[in-house]
Design a protein around this motif. Structure first.
Motif, short mmCIF file in Angstrom:
data_model
loop_
_atom_site.label_atom_id
_atom_site.label_comp_id
_atom_site.label_asym_id
_atom_site.label_seq_id
_atom_site.Cartn_x
_atom_site.Cartn_y
_atom_site.Cartn_z
N ASP A 121 -8.54 -2.38 -5.62
CA ASP A 121 -9.18 -1.83 -4.43
C ASP A 121 -8.64 -2.46 -3.16
O ASP A 121 -8.48 -1.79 -2.14
N VAL B 91 -3.11 -1.80 -10.01
CA VAL B 91 -3.78 -1.16 -8.88
C VAL B 91 -5.13 -1.84 -8.67
O VAL B 91 -5.90 -2.03 -9.62
N ARG C 69 -5.55 -0.13 -2.66
CA ARG C 69 -6.06 1.15 -2.19
C ARG C 69 -6.33 1.16 -0.68
O ARG C 69 -6.58 2.22 -0.11
N ASP D 246 0.82 -1.21 0.00
CA ASP D 246 0.00 0.00 0.00
C ASP D 246 0.85 1.26 0.00
O ASP D 246 0.33 2.36 0.13
N LEU E 50 -1.38 6.70 -4.01
CA LEU E 50 -1.82 7.06 -5.36
C LEU E 50 -1.94 8.57 -5.54
O LEU E 50 -1.61 9.10 -6.60
N GLU F 173 -4.52 4.78 -0.97
CA GLU F 173 -5.11 5.98 -1.59
C GLU F 173 -4.16 7.16 -1.48
O GLU F 173 -4.00 7.94 -2.42
#
Length: 192
Positions: free
Chosen positions: A178, A176, A154, A135, A162, A159
């Protein structure tokens, strides 16, 4: 009895905090704070049942910082192994870096030391073609340093990663998803 050599392409290396369990900016310091994502436990079991070797490589600088000790970490990992076993899977090996960022070790991700430890423990000389799921950018960089294919989830700090490194979503290398379950669905769905 020597271990049979497994091809690296059948190896998935996972970061722990944020991939398998909920992460915390205050560190995961106890068994009570170690909260696995149910879908991650199932995903690890499905990988294992499908013939993949699953290992974990995790930075745990909370040890060097005095927030918890090796024994507490071992209890968390015993619980993780038990949960995966209850789901019908197996974690082949877990390695951790107990050092702080300033300790100058060779194992703290983004350095590749933890991943080479995984390879050595599992009898895999070349990790090229295996997968590194994390992550954070440091997870991806550690994997890439030994030829792993990078996967960013994510969950956890994914998140944020990213948002700071949007190029990762379009670099042609990084996959990528979820969450870990999404990656496993994709990986197992592409096999004959």
């Amino acid at each position: 009895m020597p271990r049979a050599e497994k091809p690296a392409a059948q190896l998935v290396i996972l970061d722990r905090d944020g991939v398998i369990n909920q992460d915390s900016d205050d560190y995961v310091k106890s068994l009570e704070e170690f909260l696995p994502y149910p879908q991650a436990i199932e995903a690890i079991a499905r990988l294992s049942q499908s013939g993949w070797t699953v290992a974990i490589a995790t930075n745990q600088s909370g040890i060097a910082r005095g927030y918890y000790d090796e024994a507490t970490l071992a209890v968390m990992h015993e619980r993780l192994n038990a949960l995966v076993a209850e789901a019908g899977g197996e974690i082949a090996h877990i390695v951790h870096c107990p050092h702080s960022p300033g300790d100058g070790c060779d194992c703290r991700k983004p350095l590749p030391g933890l991943l080479t430890q995984v390879g050595t423990a599992l009898g895999i000389d070349d990790l090229a073609g295996s997968w590194m799921v994390g992550d954070s950018l440091r997870d991806l960089e550690a994997g890439e340093a030994v030829g792993c294919r990078p996967v960013l989830v994510r969950t956890g700090k994914g998140e944020r990663t990213l948002a700071k490194h949007p190029e990762r979503a379009n670099d042609g290398r990084t996959r990528v998803f979820d969450d870990l379950a999404g990656f496993v669905d994709w990986l197992l769905g592409r096999q004959p």
